[in-house]
Each structure stands twice: as C-alpha cells, then as structure tokens.
Design an enzyme around this catalytic site. Structure first.
Site, mmCIF file in Angstrom:
data_model
loop_
_atom_site.group_PDB
_atom_site.id
_atom_site.type_symbol
_atom_site.label_atom_id
_atom_site.label_comp_id
_atom_site.label_asym_id
_atom_site.label_seq_id
_atom_site.Cartn_x
_atom_site.Cartn_y
_atom_site.Cartn_z
ATOM 1 N N THR A 282 1.015 -1.226 0.089
ATOM 2 C CA THR A 282 -0.069 0.139 -0.636
ATOM 3 C C THR A 282 0.678 1.646 -0.044
ATOM 4 O O THR A 282 1.563 0.638 0.311
ATOM 5 C CB THR A 282 -0.882 -0.129 1.207
ATOM 6 O OG1 THR A 282 0.037 0.553 2.235
ATOM 7 C CG2 THR A 282 -1.772 -0.907 1.755
ATOM 8 N N ASP A 283 -0.304 2.561 -0.017
ATOM 9 C CA ASP A 283 1.155 3.845 0.133
ATOM 10 C C ASP A 283 0.802 4.231 1.719
ATOM 11 O O ASP A 283 0.133 2.838 2.086
ATOM 12 C CB ASP A 283 0.394 4.581 -0.772
ATOM 13 C CG ASP A 283 1.645 6.035 -0.422
ATOM 14 O OD1 ASP A 283 2.605 6.054 -0.486
ATOM 15 O OD2 ASP A 283 0.991 6.697 -2.096
ATOM 16 N N TYR A 284 1.456 4.861 1.421
ATOM 17 C CA TYR A 284 1.735 5.274 3.498
ATOM 18 C C TYR A 284 0.067 5.265 4.041
ATOM 19 O O TYR A 284 -0.143 6.122 3.618
ATOM 20 C CB TYR A 284 2.712 6.807 3.066
ATOM 21 C CG TYR A 284 3.125 7.212 4.675
ATOM 22 C CD1 TYR A 284 4.842 6.861 4.797
ATOM 23 C CD2 TYR A 284 2.650 7.597 5.723
ATOM 24 C CE1 TYR A 284 5.552 6.812 5.755
ATOM 25 C CE2 TYR A 284 3.171 7.346 7.047
ATOM 26 C CZ TYR A 284 4.658 8.081 7.117
ATOM 27 O OH TYR A 284 5.534 7.695 7.778
#
Ligand code: BGC
Length: 765
Positions: A282-284
């Site tokens: 995932t992104d942050y």
C-alpha cells in the site's frame, strides 16, 4: 544455417529448463519455511512500518526492535546507513524464531546521495539509456548503503500542472511514460536481482493517481475504462512488463472504491490481465485512510485490502492488528494470507536475502561506491540533458545567434532567489541527498566561467511576497532563508548590479518544495514578486536570461513574450549548478524537449497534445462562435509537448513513405531527412506521431509512436527511418479489445508535437 537454428533451439530450451529448477528450488524453500510459520508470523511479514526509532547500537531495545523480535515486521523503509540497517537486520536474523530477514525500502526516486534531475526533468532528455543509467547508479549507491528496494518508478501520467506530484513522473504521454518506466526498472533491477548492487523496483502509484480532481493531492479520480486502458495504464504496464518486482497502490479512489481496496484493479487487471507476479504494497497509511474515505472501520478496510489483492501494509498496522480476528471470524481465509506472505518471501528470496541477509550491508561499498566522482560526473551530464531551452532570441543587432551561449568574458549579473541556494538544487524527492554539497548556480558559473568573467550577485527578491506561503513551500527544511529587506530595496540592489553588467542571468521560479507530494497549487505563474524583479531587470535594457526552476509546467506567457532567453532547468540534482553553467556557457548544447504541454494560463488545464477532436473543432482563425474555443484566449499552449530549442537549428525534409497502401502485417517505412542548419553540433529528438483518422471509437488527433535522439554536426544531414507495423496502430476499443482497425492514417514527423511534416497511408487488414 540449420545447425545454427538447432543450436539456438537447444540453448533456449536449456535456459528455460535451467530456470525451472531455480523456481522450483525457491518454491520448495518457501514451502518449507511457511510450514514452520504460525499465522501470526505470516501476518507479521505483511507489515511494513516506517524506520521508527532505530539508533545504532540500540536496535534490539528500540520499539521497532521489540516488534521485530515478536515476528511482527516484514521490512522497514526510509532508514539510512549500513550501520543502522545491519543492526536491525541482526535483530531479525538472530533474535526471531524463524530468522527471516527484513526487506529495506526507500524512496530512491531520482538518485541516492548522487542526485539526478527530478523525474519530470529527466524525462525531457528522451534518452532511455541515460535514464536507465541514472537508475543503475541509484541502485548501486542505495544497495551499497543497505537498501534493496526502491519505491520507484513513479509512472503516474499527469495532465494537470496544479498537481505537485507531476514533478515525480514522466509527463503526459502514455508511450513515452511506458518507455521511461521500463528503462528505470531495467536500471534498478539489472539482470540479476540477487546481485548485491541491484535493487527491487516498485511501480507506483497504481493507479490513476495523476488524474486527481482539480489537481488536489490524494483526491478522487473518475474516468472511463477506455481512457484508463489507452492513456493512463500504459506507463504502469510498461514498467511491469519490464519485470518490476513490486507495485504500490495509490491513495485515490477509482470507480468509487479506493485503489487499495479495488479488487478489479489489483487482481483482475494487474494479476489476471497483465500477469504480474510480484507483491503489492500500500502507500503510506493507505489502508487506515480508507476509513476516512468512508468504506469502514479498521477491520473492514483491512479485509477489503487483502481481498483486493494487497500484500503488504505500509505504516497502518491494520493487517497486523485485525487480520487474525478476521480469519477467526471466517471473513478472510488463511489461503489469502498465505498468498500475500508467499509473494513477500519470494521477493526476499529473489533478492538473495535468505542466502545472505547482509548482502546489501557492505561498509566498504558504502564508503567507496556512494557519491563518487564518476557518479557525480554522470549527474552533471544528465542534468544538462534535462534542461529545455524555451527561447533564445538574438542580441539586438546580432545575426542568427541567440543571447545564449554566453561569452566567457565581461561582467555577468547573477540575480534571483535561487541563484545561490544549495538546499533547493536537488529537488523534491531527495531523501538521501547531501544538501550541503549541492552545487549552486553561482558556484557553478564561477567555476565554469573562469577568471575572465566577473560575476556580480544579488538576491533580487524572495520566493514570494507572502512569508507564510514561503514557509509552506519550504517545510521540509529546504528553506530559501527569507531576506527581511523590503522588496523594492532588494530590486534596487539587483538593478544596480545589472547596470554594471553586460548580461543579466535571473535564477527564478519555484522552490523545490513548491512541487512534489502535497504541494498542489492553483496558480502556476512565477510568483509576482519575482515577476516584478524580472520586469525591473528588463527595464535596464540589458539582455536578460531567465534560468527557470520548476517542478511543473508553468504559465509563462508574459515571460515568453518579454524575456529574450529562457532556459528551463527543473531541479537538476547534486550537480545542477555546474550543469547550468555548462549549458549557459555553451560547453553543452541544450537538447531537452518538454514532456508536458505548457499552457497560457491555468484556465486551459487540462491541456495536452493527444486530445480528441470534437464535433466542432476550431479550424482556422480564433475566435469562432459555436466552435470548441474560448472567448479570452486561443486553444494554443505557450510551448507544446515535445518542444525544445538548441543553440543550433534543424530543418526537416518531407516525410517519405515506403508505400501509401499497405496490407496486414506489412511494414511501413517512414523517413525524413534532418539537417543541422546552424553553427553548433547538436542533438535533436526526431518525433513520430500517428493519427488514426477513422475508428470504431474516437481517436486522438495525434499520438507519439516513436522517436529517435540523434546528434548532428553543423551542416550534417541524416535520414531517419521509422518502421511502422500494425502493432503501432493498436488501441483498446469500446469492448477493451486491443487491436488495430483498417483505414487511413496520418503519419507525422517533426521536432515537436506541433511542427510536423505529414504523409498519409491506407492500411487494410
Ligand atoms: C508517497 C509514496 C512514498 C511513500 C513512502 C507516500 O506518502 O505517496 O510515493 O513512496 O510515502 O515514503
């Protein structure tokens, strides 16, 4: 010949056979390991926290260290130095039950300690070998310093300069974006991921992040499948087809479902249609944020993510804290967790971490292979290739030759808020940069000009009149150190030195943090206080050269009409100051070409070259009632896609076609003769565009299909031939079937997307 063919067959068959045992060996190894793993340990592998509180020597007792010991961490990111990485890896392989090594990621986006131009700048080189080389050097440096995974390439196509992250991508073109994404993957991963100087790449942000509404970061995207497949998907696919080992989910939603929970995207498209075999991170905090998107609480969004096909959770710790319970409730299966865990273990295996968890932790390499003179030399050369000469008028009375290149004699006034600032040279994503060693324009010009040139320097203006804006545009410490003097006092000082000089160079535009993440903007002109400075300098009557810093296309209509010479330098990296001086003084002839369209004003956005025709296109003079146009400005950009000047000039002959009627898989040869008609050796990017005149769905007015960067000596001519096949004519039709359609095609070749020579062919099936 027959023998040769047989030998070739045996060789390739051998290679296929040789590969299979390797895959089988990996499978057997991971099967055996996973048999020993508890479900908790498997879920632990899916967890990617940030670097946390690791201090060398204290790793085992840090909070992160404790988590690692409990088997709750699969990897860490943005942690820098061999010493620190070695220390935490030691905890993983000595103090956990199964001794599974961690994977270490970082945003190595445009170089590591040696910083190259921001990606948007780099793309303007149109030089795939050079781009691959920059990624190769970034991989060598990062891997020498403990990193084995980079969150790059960023292949988000973008047509909206308001979006700050346009700086991190390769512009507006699907074809060019795909080529660049692939070149970067090749550079990072090399031929053997297990080598100690290659790193895993991560294609991001999947998908459509660059189409966020109103250019506001993290915002909703909404587009037709037709547009996704034909325009926004190709750059991701190009990088994935080149073998990228991981993919990052984007923050935005698609069709009402955040990408992180979008099963259609992550499983149907990415894995089933494109055959992607790596893992998806995932992104942050991407999973946690889905609660704000409004699709459920933490357990619900974690389930949605794993069900969609996400393997690793960056920072949210949502998998870690909820998946066990979801399995118990029968809402997530063990098989799903196994699949995600296996993909992450496979990546670690391919990187060679199970053979040697310290493979990327060689203190000696860290000392000798990072920020080397050879890498810095490449950075200097690369930066110069990324610059785009937008305008170069002759001196009054001068013949043919522009103001640039500058003579290495006389007095030059160097003015502007970006003339002498180290921190802003590397650009937006330079996590590992040595800011103190970055070369400023002043330093570069002084060294390159030598002792025959007197350089006077004044700041001239702040970045912006509004100090609070300036603070926001320098939040991560890349401050411009605001000058407290009133604007008119600063301008007067600048005008005084301009009056003492033969030529004025103004280093102005955006600061590095005016683009990049969470740096969207609604006005894309040069801040007014800097425009006032340029105005005042023009009034002196001295020749003015604008050295323009920016991370996005800017609206510089006024400058394009009034400033005699403009060199756009983006953010050129560690050696930017030298590279700028190399170009200003003519050691390098600029050859960069824009990979985005530069609009007249923000109201025209989105403005891009490969748009559709309407039923009422404007042909002929502007303005026409009931045609597709505006009342206040024309439809034209200030600078079109593909545009960029040189110190020399090129002329194009007519397009010659090998045939005007083709059938099936025949090859069309389209040639053009390019002549260097100026006085300098120069590089030119020869661009081929095609228009499909009639389609079952409407087709763009032109599409880049090929290009070639050539170098010609003064007076030299070369004929460039492009081989066009039906593969170049394919597109996704209404049913998303990828094919070409018989009919008439316009073949266009030229120096940019606007100035093209044309031919026409008829192609039947
Ligand atoms: C960015 C990503 C980046 C990640 C890790 C996020 O905020 O969107 O591009 O890779 O942070 O630093």
């Amino acid at each position: 010949m027959k023998q040769l063919i047989i030998a070739f067959f045996l060789l390739t068959a051998g290679a296929v056979r040789a590969q299979q045992p390797a895959d089988m060996k990996m499978k057997a190894f991971i099967d055996a390991l996973m048999k020993k793993m508890t479900l908790e340990e498997k879920i632990g592998q899916l967890n990617l926290p940030g670097s946390g509180d690791v201090v060398t020597g204290q790793a085992s007792n840090s909070d992160i260290g404790k988590k690692i010991k409990e088997g709750k961490v699969g990897g860490l990111f943005n942690i820098k130095s061999v010493a620190k990485i070695k220390a935490v890896q030691k905890v993983a392989v000595e103090e956990t039950r199964l001794k599974i090594p961690l994977i270490f990621g970082m945003d190595v986006i445009h170089g590591y300690e040696t910083v190259f131009p921001i990606p948007l700048g780099l793309s303007c080189s149109w030089d795939m070998q050079l781009i691959e080389q920059t990624a190769r050097i970034a991989a060598i440096e990062a891997s020498a310093d403990g990193i084995c995974w980079t969150f790059s390439p960023m292949t988000d196509l973008c047509r909206d300069p308001r979006w700050g992250r346009i700086a991190e991508g390769s512009g507006e073109d699907p074809y060019l974006g795909a080529q660049i994404g692939a070149a970067m993957v090749r550079g990072y991963q090399g031929k053997n991921l297990a080598a100690n100087n290659t790193i895993l790449s991560c294609v991001k942000h999947f998908a459509l992040y660059g189409a966020s509404e109103a250019g506001r970061d993290y915002n909703t995207t909404d587009m037709s499948r037709y547009r996704m497949y034909n325009e926004y998907f190709p750059p991701y696919k190009g990088a994935i087809d080149a073998g990228a080992g991981s993919v990052m989910a984007s923050f935005n939603e698609i069709d009402g479902v955040p990408a992180t929970a979008n099963r259609w995207l992550m499983t149907n498209v990415l894995r089933n249609q494109w055959g992607f075999k790596g893992f998806v991170v995932t992104d942050y905090t991407g999973i946690g944020e889905m609660t704000s998107h409004g699709i459920g609480d933490t357990p619900a969004v974690s389930r949605a993510a794993i069900n969609a096909g996400i393997d690793m959770d960056m920072v949210s710790e949502a998998f870690l804290t909820t998946l066990m319970q979801s399995v118990k409730q029968g809402k997530v299966t063990v098989a799903q967790i196994d699949a995600a865990c296996r993909r992450i273990l496979e990546a670690k295996y391919k990187l060679g971490l199970f053979d040697d968890p310290y493979r990327y932790c060689d203190e000696n390499r860290a000392k000798t292979e990072v920020f080397t003179p050879a890498h810095r030399k490449t950075a200097r050369e690369t930066a110069a290739q990324s610059f785009v000469l937008l305008k170069n008028n002759p001196l009054p009375g001068g013949v043919g030759v522009g103001i640039l290149p500058l003579k290495k004699s006389g007095t030059i006034a160097l003015i502007g808020p970006l003339a002498d600032n180290k921190e802003n040279m590397p650009g937006t994503w330079a996590v590992a940069a040595r800011f103190n060693e970055a070369i400023t324009v002043l330093q570069g010009m002084k060294e390159v000009a030598g002792s025959n040139v007197k350089i006077l320097h004044a700041r001239g203006s702040n970045l912006d009149a509004d100090s609070l804006f300036e603070e926001r545009a320098g939040m991560f410490g890349k401050s411009l150190r605001r000058d407290s003097r009133p604007a008119d006092v600063m301008i007067k000082e600048a005008v005084d030195i301009a009056n003492q000089s033969d030529v004025v160079v103004v280093a102005a535009g955006e600061s590095a943090e005016m683009s990049g993440e969470s740096s969207s903007i609604t006005g894309i002109e040069i801040p007014q206080v800097q425009k006032d400075l340029i105005h005042a300098l023009l009034k002196t009557g001295k020749p003015v050269v604008l050295v323009l810093f920016t991370g996005r296309p800017l609206a510089i209509k006024w400058e394009s009409e009034n400033v005699p010479a403009i060199l756009n330098v983006w953010f050129g990296g560690s050696e930017a100051g030298y590279a700028i001086a190399d170009v200003l003084f003519g050691a390098v002839n600029p050859s960069g070409k824009l990979t985005t369209t530069w609009p007249q004003n923000i109201g025209q956005v989105p403005l891009f070259y490969n748009h559709k025709n309407t039923g009422r296109p404007l042909t002929g003079e502007w303005f026409q009632k009931f045609k597709t146009n505006y009342l206040d400005v024309t439809n034209d950009p200030v600078y079109p896609f593909g545009y960029g000047l040189s110190y020399t000039s090129f002329s194009y002959g007519d397009v010659k076609l090998s045939s005007t009627s083709l059938k099936g898989n025949q090859v069309l040869k389209a040639s053009v003769t390019v002549t260097n008609t100026g006085a300098y050796t120069g590089k030119e990017v020869v661009q081929l565009y095609i228009r499909d005149l009639v389609g079952s769905v409407t087709r763009p007015v032109k599409e880049l299909k090929a290009f070639e960067k050539i170098e010609l000596k003064a007076g030299e001519s070369r004929t460039i031939t492009f081989n066009i096949t039906p593969a170049d004519l394919k597109f996704y039709n209404y049913d998303l079937k990828y094919d070409w359609e018989a009919g008439e095609f316009e073949i266009m070749i030229g120096t940019n997307s606007r100035d093209l020579k044309k031919g026409k062919v008829n192609w039947v099936k």
